[in-house]
Write an enzyme that holds these catalytic residues in place. Structure first.
Site, PDB file in Angstrom:
ATOM      1  CB  VAL A   1      56.370  61.705  10.390  1.00 50.28           C
ATOM      2  CG1 VAL A   1      56.696  60.841   9.182  1.00 50.28           C
ATOM      3  CG2 VAL A   1      54.885  61.996  10.439  1.00 50.28           C
ATOM      4  CB  ALA A   2      61.422  62.578  11.797  1.00 53.19           C
TER       5      ALA A   2
ATOM      6  CG  ASP B   1      62.995  12.390  12.733  1.00 49.52           C
ATOM      7  OD1 ASP B   1      62.850  12.226  13.944  1.00 49.52           O
ATOM      8  OD2 ASP B   1      62.065  12.686  11.961  1.00 49.52           O
TER       9      ASP B   1
ATOM     10  CG  ASN C   1      60.951  59.469   8.438  1.00 51.26           C
ATOM     11  OD1 ASN C   1      61.811  58.930   9.101  1.00 51.26           O
ATOM     12  ND2 ASN C   1      59.676  59.181   8.552  1.00 51.26           N
TER      13      ASN C   1
ATOM     14  CD  GLU D   1      57.894  56.713   8.544  1.00 48.64           C
ATOM     15  OE1 GLU D   1      57.641  57.740   7.923  1.00 48.64           O
ATOM     16  OE2 GLU D   1      58.432  56.727   9.646  1.00 48.64           O
TER      17      GLU D   1
ATOM     18  CG  ASP E   1      62.239  55.209   6.872  1.00 44.08           C
ATOM     19  OD1 ASP E   1      63.198  54.960   7.612  1.00 44.08           O
ATOM     20  OD2 ASP E   1      61.172  55.712   7.264  1.00 44.08           O
TER      21      ASP E   1
END
Length: 846
Positions: free
Chosen positions: A277-278, A324, A691, A282, A695
């Site tokens: 997970v770390a 243009d 984590n 995520e 995050d």
């Protein structure tokens, strides 16, 4: 088949038809043979399949595995948060893929439903879908063209092709055969294309293409193709694969090593899963989405509406902007820029009275030339409405393509005056006198030469030049003799007009050049006009620049064009479909190209460009095919959007660097402790906490950093999200975190500290490493603390960590103990090494 190059008889013969059309029986046979006159939609995945397809992304799959792992460790909250991130990203991806189908629906909605055809020698109304090759179609004012037609008869036929080409003025159509070498005749003036509208006049045409073989059908086929991945998508995909492989290898190694060292299977599994997970950032998709969404909001305030989230960043990689001319680089309003007149009063009077344009609520309504002359005279106090009340109009002889002039007769005081404007060379032939410095005098050859010289000088500047003349009518002259009135005129002067460039466009072109971005003008206008505007706004600096016309482009092979495409700065008389070729050639040379457009015919080029930019005033199909809309049709808005894109990419780099530093640091710390035989300094809950907190606010705050001062003074970046220098810095930061944390942990254990105290300090020093590393990731050249959210995020992270250390309830969950003041001094001293190491790295890593 180039139907425009065949005569009417050759076309009818080729289609086995005649001027009186097909018989009903023959038409039915052909419908069965060639199919219906309809746009066919490709079979596509349904909404459910589209949504499920979003979960194939490697980073999304890694996140799902991480969520399952977090749930098994007992961290339900983290599992739920990860799954929410997955769902949000999948929904965003689904919405973007569904857009292509919406563009197709818009296109199908444009097509005419009925048509008038000649069958069995008689006119009859049928469903447009029943038209077939060889049918003769009757069109008149207000009709929508139901298929591609080769004109067989034309009576003052003007067709509005703006929805197809973006050109605002109606096009005059005829039935004559077009010879390729005749450059003065547009190559499609004897063709009518499906979806155009008849502005005035009437005509007949034979159906030469139906359904998907029509010009609009080819567009339909092209806009249904899947979008290519943006540069950011490609970089994120590569990063996701690398991180996934790294997570699997490290977790497997730690699991085997700990099990071999005799750690219980349950604890080994929990540690490996926590590490998994770390190891996966995520928070990356969530922060990426947030950063891009905030960028979209800021761009919307600057009149740039981004329809595709990842396009926000891709603009930052753009190194070629194809734009243009009309309305984007220019004001889209003709204005008088130069006048050669000896008697201004008479010139203003003619400009105001020999005019059919009008002013309403500050806006000019009418023909562009009339509008320019109206503003020219109005600016000097000659208001048309006021003048006509005093000098009423008695007669008008309208402008047409044959006469090339417009004439009015007005009652001025007690006399009648004929006022005329038109092509200078036509008026000069009808003039016998001229306004000179000493008044009206007879024209002599020197006068003619002088006027011709002025005319050549003005046309050389790409001005559209209008001549002005007048005559005082005799009392006995009959106004019914219109042709007889236009004689013995007094030449009043020349007025040169042009759609002038926007001042902000000049500044934006200069900014783009400084930023290493090439600006390329693509226009349907004449070459001289295009070059004049390009020089004035700075697209062309000297004479050593390649300028191509549409016909030049057709004469070049793909290889020849690709060899020169990066040197071309101006394309003139280009058809919208040629824009696709320009985009493809630029992309083959490795360019990230932006393309502007507004017509249906521009849709394929907008789709194929790395960044498709539609005008806010353009067609719905163009808007649906584009990545971004310019609400103000202004080139400067594109450059501002590029600035925002660069800022966003810088911020993506910052938070990716920050998150990976944390991930690498955690992996190295846990792996190294297992190798050297130390108890792992973090328990699974602490790993998940690191984590979650990293995050969260700190990483998100890096996503809203303001732009650096030199963001538009450097060339576009083509590097990966993690360039070599950042990769080395990330590795160094991970090593410093690992060494510092384990050194402190080892020191405490050897000093007789309790395991819970040693783990609490190791856990806290690792968190402080992350908090201080935020500053390493944000500082480039600007050392100010203008990002208030960053300070709030850091403060929140410190408070949360203090709660984990000191609140009894959380101490039980995280297995921590209270720390003393001297402990914090030691923690901050060790954590500060991350600032010192980055300072040294900045100076020695190049």
């Amino acid at each position: 088949m180039k139907w425009q190059n065949l005569s009417v008889d050759e076309t009818l013969k080729k289609l086995n038809s005649s001027a009186i059309g097909l018989t009903s029986e023959e038409a039915q046979k052909r419908v069965l043979e060639y199919g219906k006159n309809e746009l066919v939609e490709e079979r596509k995945a349904g909404p459910v399949q589209l949504f499920l397809g979003q979960f194939k992304d490697i980073l999304i799959l890694i996140l799902i595995i991480a969520a399952i792992a977090a749930y098994y460790v007992g961290d339900t909250l983290d599992a739920i948060v990860i799954l929410i991130v997955v769902v949000i990203n999948s929904v965003v991806g689904f919405i973007q893929e569904y857009r292509a189908e919406k563009a197709m629906e818009k296109l199908k909605g444009l097509i005419s439903s009925e048509a008038v055809v000649i069958r069995d020698g008689q006119g009859q109304k049928i469903l447009a879908s029943e038209l077939t090759l060889g049918d003769v179609v009757v069109v008149e004012e207000g009709d929508n063209i139901p298929a591609d037609l080769r004109i067989t008869e034309s009576y003052d036929l003007l067709v509005d092709e703006s929805a197809l080409t973006g050109e605002s003025l109606p096009v005059e159509k005829h039935a004559q055969t077009i010879i390729e070498k005749d450059q003065k005749v547009q190559s499609h003036d004897n063709m009518l294309f499906m979806e155009a509208d008849v502005s005035s006049g009437r005509g007949k045409g034979v159906v030469v293409e139906i359904g998907m073989d029509t010009e609009i059908g080819k567009i339909a086929e092209m806009i249904q193709k899947e979008d290519e991945e943006t540069p950011l998508q490609q970089k994120i995909a590569r990063l996701g694969k690398t991180l996934g492989l790294l997570a699997v290898l490290v977790c497997s190694f730690v699991f085997v090593l700990q099990y071999w060292q005799g750690t219980s299977l349950v604890e080994t599994f929990m540690t490996a899963v926590s590490l998994a997970v770390a190891a996966v950032p995520e928070g990356l998709p969530a922060i990426l989405t947030l950063t891009l969404a905030l960028g979209m909001q800021r761009m919307a305030k600057s009149n740039a509406i981004v329809r595709k989230l990842l396009a926000v960043e891709t603009l930052g990689s753009c190194n070629v902007i194809c734009t243009d001319k009309t309305g984007t680089l220019t004001l889209n309003q003709m204005k008088v820029r130069e006048a050669k007149v000896n008697e201004p009063k008479m010139a203003y009077t003619i400009s105001a009275l020999c005019n059919n344009a009008s002013l309403s609520n500050g806006k000019v309504i009418g023909d562009p030339t009339d509008a320019a002359l109206l503003l020219y005279s109005d600016k000097e106090g000659y208001n048309r409405r006021e003048l006509e009340e005093e000098y009423p109009r008695l007669l008008e002889i309208p402008l047409d393509s044959t006469r090339k002039r417009m004439t009015t007769v007005n009652q001025i005081g007690g006399d009648r005056y004929l006022l005329i404007k038109g092509a200078p060379e036509v008026l000069l032939k009808k003039c016998s006198q001229i306004e000179g410095e000493s008044g009206v005098c007879s024209i002599v050859p020197e006068d003619t030469d002088s006027v011709s010289g002025d005319l050549n000088d003005m046309t050389g500047k790409a001005l559209r030049v209008i001549g002005l003349a007048y005559r005082k009518l005799g009392v006995e002259e009959d106004l019914e003799d219109k042709e007889g009135l236009e004689r013995d005129l007094v030449f009043a002067g020349l007025v040169g007009m042009m759609d002038p460039p926007r001042q902000e466009a000049k500044d934006a072109v200069a900014t783009a050049k400084k930023a290493g971005i090439k600006v390329v003008m693509i226009t349907g206008d004449h070459k001289d006009t295009a070059v004049a505007i390009a020089k004035e706004i700075g697209i062309i600096d000297g004479d050593e620049v390649i300028v191509l016309t549409g016909s030049d482009l057709n004469n070049l092979t793909d290889e020849e064009f690709e060899n020169m495409v990066e040197d071309v700065r101006v394309y003139a008389r280009v058809f919208p479909e040629q824009k696709v070729r320009i985009v493809e050639a630029l992309k083959k040379k490795g360019n990230v190209a932006s393309m502007t457009g507004d017509g249906v015919n521009d849709a394929p080029a907008l789709k194929r460009a790395t960044i498709g930019v539609a005008m806010g005033s353009g067609t719905d199909v163009a808007k649906e095919s584009a990545d971004m809309l310019l609400q103000d049709d202004n080139f400067a808005t594109i450059v501002r959007a590029v600035r925002e894109g660069r800022t966003i990419f810088d911020n993506i780099r910052r938070f990716v660097r920050f998150q990976l530093s944390t991930n690498i640091g955690a992996i190295l710390t846990i792996t190294s402790s297992s190798i050297i035989g130390l108890p792992i300094p973090f328990n699974p809950i602490q790993i998940l906490w690191i984590n979650i907190i990293m995050d969260g606010p700190p990483a998100q705050s890096l996503g809203v950093e303001p732009p650096e001062k030199d963001v538009m003074e450097r060339p576009p970046l083509k590097e990966e999200i993690i360039p070599r220098k950042n990769l080395l810095k990330i590795a160094l930061a991970g090593v410093v975190m690992c060494v510092g944390t384990l050194a402190l942990y080892y020191y405490l254990l050897n000093s007789g500290a309790e395991m819970i105290k040693a783990m609490s300090m190791a856990f806290t020093v690792f968190v402080m490493y992350q908090i201080l590393n935020v500053f390493n990731c944000r500082f480039e050249k600007d050392l100010s603390l203008s990002n208030k959210f960053l300070l709030i995020a850091i403060s929140a992270s410190i408070i949360l960590q203090l709660c984990v250390i000191y609140l009894p309830f959380l101490q039980g969950i995280f297995r921590t103990t209270a720390l003393f003041l001297e402990d914090w001094v030691l923690i901050l001293l060790v954590a500060s090494t991350i600032l010192i190491s980055d300072y040294l790295a900045e100076r020695f890593i190049k």
